[in-house]
Design a protein around this motif. Sequence first.
Motif, PDB file in Angstrom:
ATOM      1  N   GLY A   1     -28.855 -14.518  36.482  1.00  0.00           N
ATOM      2  CA  GLY A   1     -29.922 -14.996  37.351  1.00  0.00           C
ATOM      3  C   GLY A   1     -31.268 -14.953  36.656  1.00  0.00           C
ATOM      4  O   GLY A   1     -31.463 -14.247  35.665  1.00  0.00           O
ATOM      5  N   LEU A   2     -32.184 -15.701  37.191  1.00  0.00           N
ATOM      6  CA  LEU A   2     -33.545 -15.749  36.689  1.00  0.00           C
ATOM      7  C   LEU A   2     -34.478 -15.659  37.885  1.00  0.00           C
ATOM      8  O   LEU A   2     -34.337 -16.427  38.837  1.00  0.00           O
ATOM      9  N   GLN A   3     -35.407 -14.719  37.827  1.00  0.00           N
ATOM     10  CA  GLN A   3     -36.384 -14.570  38.906  1.00  0.00           C
ATOM     11  C   GLN A   3     -37.773 -14.699  38.320  1.00  0.00           C
ATOM     12  O   GLN A   3     -38.089 -14.082  37.299  1.00  0.00           O
ATOM     13  N   ILE A   4     -38.593 -15.505  38.976  1.00  0.00           N
ATOM     14  CA  ILE A   4     -39.990 -15.634  38.571  1.00  0.00           C
ATOM     15  C   ILE A   4     -40.868 -15.489  39.817  1.00  0.00           C
ATOM     16  O   ILE A   4     -40.441 -15.800  40.923  1.00  0.00           O
ATOM     17  N   ASP A   5     -42.061 -14.993  39.583  1.00  0.00           N
ATOM     18  CA  ASP A   5     -43.038 -14.829  40.662  1.00  0.00           C
ATOM     19  C   ASP A   5     -44.254 -15.687  40.327  1.00  0.00           C
ATOM     20  O   ASP A   5     -45.194 -15.210  39.683  1.00  0.00           O
ATOM     21  N   PRO A   6     -44.247 -16.960  40.741  1.00  0.00           N
ATOM     22  CA  PRO A   6     -45.352 -17.855  40.372  1.00  0.00           C
ATOM     23  C   PRO A   6     -46.667 -17.508  41.066  1.00  0.00           C
ATOM     24  O   PRO A   6     -47.726 -17.973  40.648  1.00  0.00           O
ATOM     25  N   HIS A   7     -46.586 -16.706  42.100  1.00  0.00           N
ATOM     26  CA  HIS A   7     -47.763 -16.297  42.858  1.00  0.00           C
ATOM     27  C   HIS A   7     -47.471 -14.912  43.411  1.00  0.00           C
ATOM     28  O   HIS A   7     -46.304 -14.538  43.582  1.00  0.00           O
ATOM     29  N   GLU A   8     -48.497 -14.141  43.721  1.00  0.00           N
ATOM     30  CA  GLU A   8     -48.274 -12.782  44.226  1.00  0.00           C
ATOM     31  C   GLU A   8     -47.508 -12.743  45.541  1.00  0.00           C
ATOM     32  O   GLU A   8     -46.883 -11.748  45.885  1.00  0.00           O
ATOM     33  N   LYS A   9     -47.489 -13.846  46.279  1.00  0.00           N
ATOM     34  CA  LYS A   9     -46.787 -13.895  47.560  1.00  0.00           C
ATOM     35  C   LYS A   9     -45.463 -14.643  47.490  1.00  0.00           C
ATOM     36  O   LYS A   9     -44.730 -14.688  48.463  1.00  0.00           O
ATOM     37  N   VAL A  10     -45.159 -15.261  46.344  1.00  0.00           N
ATOM     38  CA  VAL A  10     -43.972 -16.114  46.240  1.00  0.00           C
ATOM     39  C   VAL A  10     -43.063 -15.617  45.116  1.00  0.00           C
ATOM     40  O   VAL A  10     -43.512 -15.337  44.011  1.00  0.00           O
ATOM     41  N   SER A  11     -41.766 -15.545  45.439  1.00  0.00           N
ATOM     42  CA  SER A  11     -40.754 -15.185  44.451  1.00  0.00           C
ATOM     43  C   SER A  11     -39.651 -16.240  44.486  1.00  0.00           C
ATOM     44  O   SER A  11     -39.185 -16.627  45.560  1.00  0.00           O
ATOM     45  N   LEU A  12     -39.245 -16.723  43.308  1.00  0.00           N
ATOM     46  CA  LEU A  12     -38.163 -17.710  43.181  1.00  0.00           C
ATOM     47  C   LEU A  12     -37.046 -17.099  42.348  1.00  0.00           C
ATOM     48  O   LEU A  12     -37.307 -16.476  41.318  1.00  0.00           O
ATOM     49  N   GLU A  13     -35.815 -17.305  42.795  1.00  0.00           N
ATOM     50  CA  GLU A  13     -34.673 -16.790  42.040  1.00  0.00           C
ATOM     51  C   GLU A  13     -33.557 -17.825  42.033  1.00  0.00           C
ATOM     52  O   GLU A  13     -33.221 -18.393  43.069  1.00  0.00           O
ATOM     53  N   VAL A  14     -33.004 -18.058  40.849  1.00  0.00           N
ATOM     54  CA  VAL A  14     -31.840 -18.930  40.690  1.00  0.00           C
ATOM     55  C   VAL A  14     -30.728 -18.074  40.093  1.00  0.00           C
ATOM     56  O   VAL A  14     -30.945 -17.367  39.104  1.00  0.00           O
ATOM     57  N   THR A  15     -29.542 -18.114  40.719  1.00  0.00           N
ATOM     58  CA  THR A  15     -28.416 -17.306  40.258  1.00  0.00           C
ATOM     59  C   THR A  15     -27.170 -18.177  40.166  1.00  0.00           C
ATOM     60  O   THR A  15     -26.879 -18.957  41.065  1.00  0.00           O
ATOM     61  N   TRP A  16     -26.431 -18.026  39.057  1.00  0.00           N
ATOM     62  CA  TRP A  16     -25.168 -18.741  38.849  1.00  0.00           C
ATOM     63  C   TRP A  16     -24.036 -17.713  38.847  1.00  0.00           C
ATOM     64  O   TRP A  16     -24.151 -16.640  38.257  1.00  0.00           O
ATOM     65  N   TYR A  17     -22.948 -18.033  39.552  1.00  0.00           N
ATOM     66  CA  TYR A  17     -21.761 -17.180  39.634  1.00  0.00           C
ATOM     67  C   TYR A  17     -20.540 -17.955  39.155  1.00  0.00           C
ATOM     68  O   TYR A  17     -20.398 -19.133  39.463  1.00  0.00           O
ATOM     69  N   TYR A  18     -19.661 -17.268  38.443  1.00  0.00           N
ATOM     70  CA  TYR A  18     -18.354 -17.820  38.087  1.00  0.00           C
ATOM     71  C   TYR A  18     -17.313 -16.954  38.785  1.00  0.00           C
ATOM     72  O   TYR A  18     -17.340 -15.731  38.658  1.00  0.00           O
ATOM     73  N   LEU A  19     -16.404 -17.566  39.537  1.00  0.00           N
ATOM     74  CA  LEU A  19     -15.407 -16.810  40.299  1.00  0.00           C
ATOM     75  C   LEU A  19     -14.006 -17.112  39.774  1.00  0.00           C
ATOM     76  O   LEU A  19     -13.618 -18.285  39.649  1.00  0.00           O
ATOM     77  N   ARG A  20     -13.273 -16.047  39.493  1.00  0.00           N
ATOM     78  CA  ARG A  20     -11.918 -16.174  38.957  1.00  0.00           C
ATOM     79  C   ARG A  20     -11.082 -15.004  39.466  1.00  0.00           C
ATOM     80  O   ARG A  20     -11.568 -13.895  39.619  1.00  0.00           O
ATOM     81  N   SER A  21      -9.818 -15.254  39.717  1.00  0.00           N
ATOM     82  CA  SER A  21      -8.903 -14.222  40.176  1.00  0.00           C
ATOM     83  C   SER A  21      -8.288 -13.513  38.971  1.00  0.00           C
ATOM     84  O   SER A  21      -7.966 -14.139  37.965  1.00  0.00           O
ATOM     85  N   PHE A  22      -8.126 -12.174  39.068  1.00  0.00           N
ATOM     86  CA  PHE A  22      -7.415 -11.442  38.019  1.00  0.00           C
ATOM     87  C   PHE A  22      -5.937 -11.812  38.032  1.00  0.00           C
ATOM     88  O   PHE A  22      -5.339 -12.105  37.015  1.00  0.00           O
TER      89      PHE A  22
END
Length: 131
Positions: free
Chosen positions: A25-46
Amino acid sequence: LHSGVPRPGSLVSSDFEDLVMPWIGLQIDPHEKVSLEVTWYYLRSFARPVGMLNSEARYLSKELGNEIDLTVDYKVNKNLTLSFLGGYFFPGGYYKEERDDTSGSLLSPYVRGDGAASCAYQMELSMALVF
């Protein structure tokens, strides 16, 4: 016989056994009141899931899919935060298999079984009030 991949029922940690889920994931705070986060998941069964086709058991793909989430938080004041979450799931080979065992329940999604799985999305708006 492992009859498929378990799905969350009560959202406790034991519901996610037999699941590989690396993420970045990547989180950035472009402003003191705003937070943006993008997260990628890969799902696989054992374990190798098993499904049915024409009354015969067959192995299914371990690949469950990929998901990307976007979260936006806006801190209105020290007590109130508004949040938006958007998620998009790209089904993997497990959901694209042709199979007959397609029944489900309220807490266990139905599998199409025709080999033509569609992407899924979810959007949430929330408000957190802290005292």
